[in-house]
Design a protein around this motif. Structure first.
Motif, mmCIF file in Angstrom:
data_model
loop_
_atom_site.group_PDB
_atom_site.id
_atom_site.type_symbol
_atom_site.label_atom_id
_atom_site.label_comp_id
_atom_site.label_asym_id
_atom_site.label_seq_id
_atom_site.Cartn_x
_atom_site.Cartn_y
_atom_site.Cartn_z
ATOM 1 N N VAL A 1 0.864 -1.180 0.000
ATOM 2 C CA VAL A 1 0.000 0.000 0.000
ATOM 3 C C VAL A 1 0.905 1.237 0.000
ATOM 4 C CG1 VAL A 1 -1.815 1.255 1.231
ATOM 5 C CG2 VAL A 1 -1.809 -1.254 1.241
ATOM 6 N N SER A 2 0.763 2.067 -1.033
ATOM 7 C CA SER A 2 1.611 3.244 -1.179
ATOM 8 C C SER A 2 1.162 4.375 -0.259
ATOM 9 C CB SER A 2 1.561 3.751 -2.617
ATOM 10 O OG SER A 2 2.073 2.792 -3.491
ATOM 11 N N VAL A 3 2.079 5.304 -0.067
ATOM 12 C CA VAL A 3 1.775 6.530 0.673
ATOM 13 C C VAL A 3 1.598 7.631 -0.361
ATOM 14 C CG1 VAL A 3 2.657 8.097 2.433
ATOM 15 C CG2 VAL A 3 3.382 5.730 2.426
ATOM 16 N N THR B 1 0.288 12.003 -1.069
ATOM 17 C CA THR B 1 -0.240 13.283 -0.591
ATOM 18 C C THR B 1 -1.488 13.675 -1.384
ATOM 19 O OG1 THR B 1 1.174 14.519 -2.125
ATOM 20 C CG2 THR B 1 2.059 14.094 0.072
ATOM 21 N N ARG B 2 -1.885 12.841 -2.362
ATOM 22 C CA ARG B 2 -3.099 13.141 -3.131
ATOM 23 C C ARG B 2 -4.327 12.930 -2.252
ATOM 24 N NH1 ARG B 2 -6.554 9.838 -5.092
ATOM 25 N NH2 ARG B 2 -5.643 7.994 -6.050
ATOM 26 N N PRO B 3 -5.341 13.806 -2.361
ATOM 27 C CA PRO B 3 -6.556 13.561 -1.573
ATOM 28 C C PRO B 3 -7.284 12.311 -2.068
ATOM 29 C CG PRO B 3 -6.749 15.594 -2.897
ATOM 30 C CD PRO B 3 -5.397 15.013 -3.179
ATOM 31 N N HIS C 1 -6.397 1.557 -0.223
ATOM 32 C CA HIS C 1 -5.972 2.008 -1.551
ATOM 33 C C HIS C 1 -4.640 2.753 -1.460
ATOM 34 C CE1 HIS C 1 -10.320 1.349 -1.903
ATOM 35 N NE2 HIS C 1 -9.949 0.821 -3.051
ATOM 36 N N TYR C 2 -4.521 3.571 -0.479
ATOM 37 C CA TYR C 2 -3.294 4.321 -0.181
ATOM 38 C C TYR C 2 -3.299 4.623 1.310
ATOM 39 C CZ TYR C 2 -2.436 5.733 -5.098
ATOM 40 O OH TYR C 2 -2.159 5.744 -6.440
ATOM 41 N N TYR C 3 -2.124 5.050 1.817
ATOM 42 C CA TYR C 3 -2.090 5.773 3.084
ATOM 43 C C TYR C 3 -2.077 7.239 2.681
ATOM 44 C CZ TYR C 3 -0.655 1.365 5.225
ATOM 45 O OH TYR C 3 -0.596 0.071 5.639
ATOM 46 N N PHE D 1 2.880 13.694 -4.241
ATOM 47 C CA PHE D 1 3.942 12.728 -3.951
ATOM 48 C C PHE D 1 3.347 11.328 -3.771
ATOM 49 C CE2 PHE D 1 6.142 16.570 -2.312
ATOM 50 C CZ PHE D 1 7.342 16.428 -2.984
ATOM 51 N N TYR D 2 4.099 10.337 -4.229
ATOM 52 C CA TYR D 2 3.723 8.927 -4.061
ATOM 53 C C TYR D 2 4.972 8.163 -3.635
ATOM 54 C CZ TYR D 2 -0.324 10.039 -7.028
ATOM 55 O OH TYR D 2 -1.461 10.584 -7.557
ATOM 56 N N GLY D 3 4.828 7.173 -2.792
ATOM 57 C CA GLY D 3 5.991 6.387 -2.404
ATOM 58 C C GLY D 3 5.604 5.016 -1.880
ATOM 59 N N LEU E 1 4.086 -4.365 -7.372
ATOM 60 C CA LEU E 1 3.947 -2.917 -7.172
ATOM 61 C C LEU E 1 3.337 -2.300 -8.415
ATOM 62 C CD1 LEU E 1 7.463 -1.859 -5.798
ATOM 63 C CD2 LEU E 1 5.455 -2.549 -4.480
ATOM 64 N N GLU E 2 2.435 -1.338 -8.212
ATOM 65 C CA GLU E 2 1.877 -0.597 -9.348
ATOM 66 C C GLU E 2 2.268 0.852 -9.135
ATOM 67 O OE1 GLU E 2 -2.300 0.761 -9.771
ATOM 68 O OE2 GLU E 2 -0.791 1.996 -10.741
ATOM 69 N N ILE E 3 3.326 1.282 -9.816
ATOM 70 C CA ILE E 3 3.888 2.613 -9.540
ATOM 71 C C ILE E 3 4.246 3.346 -10.835
ATOM 72 C CG2 ILE E 3 4.770 1.900 -7.289
ATOM 73 C CD1 ILE E 3 7.527 1.665 -8.499
ATOM 74 N N ASP E 4 4.608 4.616 -10.717
ATOM 75 C CA ASP E 4 4.900 5.388 -11.922
ATOM 76 C C ASP E 4 6.324 5.103 -12.426
ATOM 77 O OD1 ASP E 4 6.583 6.931 -10.314
ATOM 78 O OD2 ASP E 4 6.063 8.749 -11.400
ATOM 79 N N VAL E 5 6.620 5.681 -13.593
ATOM 80 C CA VAL E 5 7.870 5.349 -14.275
ATOM 81 C C VAL E 5 9.105 5.784 -13.473
ATOM 82 C CG1 VAL E 5 9.207 5.880 -16.363
ATOM 83 C CG2 VAL E 5 6.774 5.342 -16.524
HETATM 84 P P1 5GP Z 1 -3.416 7.869 -9.007
HETATM 85 O O1 5GP Z 1 -3.380 9.282 -8.492
HETATM 86 O O2 5GP Z 1 -4.192 7.779 -10.297
HETATM 87 O O3 5GP Z 1 -3.847 6.872 -7.967
HETATM 88 O O4 5GP Z 1 -1.927 7.460 -9.364
HETATM 89 C C1 5GP Z 1 -1.141 8.300 -10.160
HETATM 90 C C2 5GP Z 1 0.146 7.599 -10.509
HETATM 91 O O5 5GP Z 1 0.916 7.337 -9.335
HETATM 92 C C3 5GP Z 1 -0.067 6.253 -11.175
HETATM 93 O O6 5GP Z 1 0.788 6.189 -12.313
HETATM 94 C C4 5GP Z 1 0.347 5.274 -10.109
HETATM 95 O O7 5GP Z 1 0.885 4.091 -10.674
HETATM 96 C C5 5GP Z 1 1.437 6.041 -9.409
HETATM 97 N N1 5GP Z 1 1.718 5.524 -8.061
HETATM 98 C C6 5GP Z 1 0.892 4.970 -7.170
HETATM 99 N N2 5GP Z 1 1.544 4.596 -6.068
HETATM 100 C C7 5GP Z 1 2.852 4.908 -6.279
HETATM 101 C C8 5GP Z 1 4.049 4.738 -5.500
HETATM 102 O O8 5GP Z 1 4.069 4.237 -4.395
HETATM 103 N N3 5GP Z 1 5.190 5.193 -6.068
HETATM 104 C C9 5GP Z 1 5.249 5.770 -7.290
HETATM 105 N N4 5GP Z 1 6.421 6.139 -7.750
HETATM 106 N N5 5GP Z 1 4.147 5.925 -8.043
HETATM 107 C C10 5GP Z 1 2.963 5.501 -7.539
#
Ligand code: 5GP
Length: 188
Positions: free
Chosen positions: A35-37, A39-41, A51-53, A79-81, A99-103
């Motif tokens: 589960v990613s962290v 700052t998006r609402p 879905h997220y923290y 920010f995402y992490g 993991l489903e994360i950005d590039v």
């Molecule tokens: P969304 O705002 O649509 O949930 O996610 C936006 C983007 O952030 C997506 O491309 C998603 O894969 C990416 N994302 C989600 N969690 C993480 C994370 O933990 N790390 C990174 N680098 N990207 C993430």
């Protein structure tokens, strides 16, 4: 004990990787998630801790700067992490982690953990991606524009990934990722 496999699914926003991710988890019950962290609402229906923290910018930066994240990235203003400890614990216990994360995040993970398998999901075309982003209805016109511009630069970097899968037909695309995972586990 044999370590688990770290699989990174990445690709532009709106390409359908979220749906592919959910299908993979159903079809491969041994896979575990992180589960990613962010700052998006939260969007409607999104649950904190599932879905997220959802955290403040201050909290995120504190986590990142104290080394609690495996990777982190800023994308379209948020920010995402990936929290580090839970992922490493699962891999050490022999569990595979998806993991489903950005590039940007995927590239950081590949550098730090070269044994991971990175998969880039491509849309059939940029025009189709625009239709999907608009159809999803979760972003403003301006946000769709920003996500599309980012998508184009991400697609240009797709050659850095171990594998590329076109998501035209979701069943076919998911099937390809399953084959990639199975082959990677066999050749480990
Ligand atoms: P969304 O705002 O649509 O949930 O996610 C936006 C983007 O952030 C997506 O491309 C998603 O894969 C990416 N994302 C989600 N969690 C993480 C994370 O933990 N790390 C990174 N680098 N990207 C993430």
């Amino acid at each position: 004990m044999k370590k688990g496999l770290l699989i990174v699914l990445s690709g532009p926003s709106g390409v359908g990787k979220g749906t592919m991710y959910s299908r993979l988890l159903k079809l491969l019950p041994d896979l575990t998630v992180s589960v990613s962290v962010t700052t998006r609402p939260p969007r409607d229906g999104e649950i904190d801790g599932v879905h997220y923290y959802f955290v403040s910018r201050e909290k995120f930066l504190e986590m990142r700067d104290s080394g609690m994240l495996l990777e982190s990235a800023e994308t379209v203003g948020n920010f995402y992490g990936t929290p580090k400890a839970p992922v490493l614990e699962k891999l050490d216990a022999g569990r595979d982690v998806l993991l489903e994360i950005d590039v940007k995040g995927a590239r950081q993970i590949k550098q730090a953990y070269p044994d991971c398998v990175t998969v880039f999901v491509l849309p059939p075309s940029v025009e189709e991606l625009r239709r999907r982003l608009i159809g999803r209805g979760t972003e403003s016109e301006e946000q769709v524009g920003a996500r599309l511009a980012l998508a184009k630069s991400e697609i240009e970097q797709s050659g850095l990934f171990d594998y590329r899968v076109v998501n035209e037909d979701i069943d076919v695309a998911v099937g390809e990722v399953i084959k990639i995972i199975e082959n990677s586990k066999r050749s480990e």
